[in-house]
Design an enzyme around this catalytic site. Sequence first.
Site, PDB file in Angstrom:
ATOM      1  N   ASP A 121     -27.779  25.609 -33.575  1.00  0.00           N
ATOM      2  CA  ASP A 121     -28.610  26.392 -34.501  1.00  0.00           C
ATOM      3  C   ASP A 121     -29.480  25.503 -35.399  1.00  0.00           C
ATOM      4  O   ASP A 121     -29.761  25.863 -36.543  1.00  0.00           O
ATOM      5  CB  ASP A 121     -27.746  27.332 -35.356  1.00  0.00           C
ATOM      6  CG  ASP A 121     -26.834  28.185 -34.507  1.00  0.00           C
ATOM      7  OD1 ASP A 121     -27.320  28.714 -33.500  1.00  0.00           O
ATOM      8  OD2 ASP A 121     -25.647  28.292 -34.825  1.00  0.00           O
TER       9      ASP A 121
ATOM     10  N   LYS B 267     -33.789  24.359 -32.370  1.00  0.00           N
ATOM     11  CA  LYS B 267     -34.324  23.698 -31.175  1.00  0.00           C
ATOM     12  C   LYS B 267     -35.343  24.574 -30.445  1.00  0.00           C
ATOM     13  O   LYS B 267     -36.289  24.059 -29.869  1.00  0.00           O
ATOM     14  CB  LYS B 267     -33.180  23.360 -30.205  1.00  0.00           C
ATOM     15  CG  LYS B 267     -32.214  22.329 -30.751  1.00  0.00           C
ATOM     16  CD  LYS B 267     -31.132  21.998 -29.753  1.00  0.00           C
ATOM     17  CE  LYS B 267     -30.155  23.116 -29.471  1.00  0.00           C
ATOM     18  NZ  LYS B 267     -29.364  23.593 -30.619  1.00  0.00           N
TER      19      LYS B 267
ATOM     20  N   GLY C 210     -28.613  30.757 -28.285  1.00  0.00           N
ATOM     21  CA  GLY C 210     -29.642  31.699 -28.729  1.00  0.00           C
ATOM     22  C   GLY C 210     -30.779  30.899 -29.322  1.00  0.00           C
ATOM     23  O   GLY C 210     -30.657  30.364 -30.414  1.00  0.00           O
ATOM     24  N   HIS C 211     -31.861  30.745 -28.564  1.00  0.00           N
ATOM     25  CA  HIS C 211     -33.000  29.954 -29.043  1.00  0.00           C
ATOM     26  C   HIS C 211     -34.104  30.895 -29.521  1.00  0.00           C
ATOM     27  O   HIS C 211     -34.676  31.641 -28.732  1.00  0.00           O
ATOM     28  CB  HIS C 211     -33.494  29.008 -27.933  1.00  0.00           C
ATOM     29  CG  HIS C 211     -32.484  27.931 -27.615  1.00  0.00           C
ATOM     30  ND1 HIS C 211     -32.567  27.110 -26.531  1.00  0.00           N
ATOM     31  CD2 HIS C 211     -31.358  27.551 -28.271  1.00  0.00           C
ATOM     32  CE1 HIS C 211     -31.541  26.259 -26.530  1.00  0.00           C
ATOM     33  NE2 HIS C 211     -30.793  26.524 -27.574  1.00  0.00           N
TER      34      HIS C 211
ATOM     35  N   GLN D   9     -26.653  24.306 -27.918  1.00  0.00           N
ATOM     36  CA  GLN D   9     -25.594  23.956 -28.900  1.00  0.00           C
ATOM     37  C   GLN D   9     -25.954  22.627 -29.577  1.00  0.00           C
ATOM     38  O   GLN D   9     -27.129  22.360 -29.752  1.00  0.00           O
ATOM     39  CB  GLN D   9     -24.221  23.912 -28.237  1.00  0.00           C
ATOM     40  CG  GLN D   9     -23.675  25.271 -27.814  1.00  0.00           C
ATOM     41  CD  GLN D   9     -24.151  25.734 -26.468  1.00  0.00           C
ATOM     42  OE1 GLN D   9     -24.211  24.976 -25.521  1.00  0.00           O
ATOM     43  NE2 GLN D   9     -24.506  26.998 -26.349  1.00  0.00           N
TER      44      GLN D   9
HETATM   45  P1  IMP Z   1     -18.299  29.123 -26.534  1.00  0.00           P
HETATM   46  O1  IMP Z   1     -19.429  28.195 -26.241  1.00  0.00           O
HETATM   47  O2  IMP Z   1     -18.679  30.574 -26.466  1.00  0.00           O
HETATM   48  O3  IMP Z   1     -17.077  28.803 -25.734  1.00  0.00           O
HETATM   49  O4  IMP Z   1     -17.861  28.889 -28.079  1.00  0.00           O
HETATM   50  C1  IMP Z   1     -17.287  27.659 -28.519  1.00  0.00           C
HETATM   51  C2  IMP Z   1     -17.801  27.307 -29.914  1.00  0.00           C
HETATM   52  O5  IMP Z   1     -19.178  26.957 -29.829  1.00  0.00           O
HETATM   53  C3  IMP Z   1     -17.704  28.437 -30.925  1.00  0.00           C
HETATM   54  O6  IMP Z   1     -17.450  27.886 -32.188  1.00  0.00           O
HETATM   55  C4  IMP Z   1     -19.121  29.023 -30.915  1.00  0.00           C
HETATM   56  O7  IMP Z   1     -19.428  29.668 -32.119  1.00  0.00           O
HETATM   57  C5  IMP Z   1     -19.932  27.766 -30.723  1.00  0.00           C
HETATM   58  N1  IMP Z   1     -21.229  28.015 -30.097  1.00  0.00           N
HETATM   59  C6  IMP Z   1     -21.494  28.275 -28.811  1.00  0.00           C
HETATM   60  N2  IMP Z   1     -22.819  28.415 -28.597  1.00  0.00           N
HETATM   61  C7  IMP Z   1     -23.409  28.192 -29.779  1.00  0.00           C
HETATM   62  C8  IMP Z   1     -24.780  28.145 -30.204  1.00  0.00           C
HETATM   63  O8  IMP Z   1     -25.710  28.321 -29.426  1.00  0.00           O
HETATM   64  N3  IMP Z   1     -24.974  27.881 -31.533  1.00  0.00           N
HETATM   65  C9  IMP Z   1     -23.953  27.631 -32.392  1.00  0.00           C
HETATM   66  N4  IMP Z   1     -22.669  27.670 -32.053  1.00  0.00           N
HETATM   67  C10 IMP Z   1     -22.400  27.929 -30.745  1.00  0.00           C
END
Ligand code: IMP
Length: 428
Positions: free
Chosen positions: A13, A16, A40-41, A224
């Site tokens: 977040d 990017k 989520g971009h 991420q």
């Molecule tokens: P997962 O990727 O759904 O397995 O989640 C693992 C961790 O990564 C959790 O803390 C999510 O909130 C975090 N996470 C996954 N994708 C994003 C993103 O695009 N932005 C911020 N946090 C993310």
Amino acid sequence: MPVAVIVGMQWGDEGKGKIIDLLAENADVVARYQGGHNAGHTICFNEKQFVLHLIPSGIFHEDKLCVIGNGVVVDPQALVAEMHQLEETGINLQGRLLISDRANIIMPYHGTSDKGRESESGFQKIGTTGRGIGPSYADKIARAGIRICDLRDEAYLTERLRANHDEKQKILKSLYGTELPGFNSLLDELMSHRETILKYTADTHIFLRDQIAQGKHILCEGAQGTMLDVDHGTYPFVTSSNSTAGGACTGLGIPPTKVDRVLGVIKAYTTRVGEGPFPTELSDADGERLGKVGHEFGATTGRPRRCGWFDAVVARYGVHINGVDALILTKVDVLDGFKTIKVCTGYKYKGKVFPDMPADPGVMANCEPVYAEFDGWSENTVGIQDHDKLPQNAKDYISRLSDLVETPFMMISTGPDREQTIQRESLF
Ligand code: IMP
């Protein structure tokens, strides 16, 4: 400088989406290398806002090609829905979107397993997005996954899915009492997206190899952030892929010797979604204000993001792990009006100061951040495009951050729109 990797420096977040959309103007290809529809971009232009989850952030430039690499895990339903959404807004995807035939597929049982483990198991809750990301990567590593290329061969696909269905049925039933949808309904669902997906499927590493040979400009898009990397992040509170720069090589099939530049995108403060240690987290009015002014709600799940001060330990670590050449600072305008701004320069734990990132989650979770304080500014910086027009205290803050992380800022973002940017150096 044909190949550049764009990586998130914090817990995702960082903004990017906007930066890649902007840099894509001078690129030929944007290639996403890991993650799935957990990302989520957000991209804003012409007073409209778009949120992309799987499709690379270059798609809004008509003449750019976009690649979903082998390192991405693809939920067919989410992908096709996103494709339709873009087509409905007039974006042409034909001949512009390429999906790697080596990418692994997220199946509905991955989502069931993800949610089950989060709610029922003895493991610590991670606060995942519930999109099946972890279980899908687990199957990939266990060599049980189903890949996009399997869609080409119905007999092989059926056999592979049958084995997975039988296995997951037993596991999910005994662990969580969950009844999976029948085998035929899973197969039918997959087959319903087959034609659409195969139209865009390619051996993307060959495509990228040819583009590189032709001297084309390629942006490798990370999702991420560094601190969510499965190897280098705050394990176990991470995502299940390599979001750091090295992931671009494995996730796209681009050799390390072909990467010319690594850019890190970093927010002027810090946020995190989900569980896990966050040394500079604020649970006071300052934290609330960062969340409110910065609109810090997850673009994928809508969850409020935890907010805190800039963490130079995280930033230095990200520069080191990713080999960052230059940084892009985002959301500086969110700090407008703060009387004092703090920056963490080290973690104090049991009398010892850690200037570098500790591996032990207990140190990070229980440390006391050591802060440097800066005078804030009262002026409005939203939309400023010229560095000289920033208030002096904002310039000092940015310059001090750059000193602390020993890396220059090539771009500073002062708002969500493409135009709201200070460009100090161009990429290509
Ligand atoms: P997962 O990727 O759904 O397995 O989640 C693992 C961790 O990564 C959790 O803390 C999510 O909130 C975090 N996470 C996954 N994708 C994003 C993103 O695009 N932005 C911020 N946090 C993310």
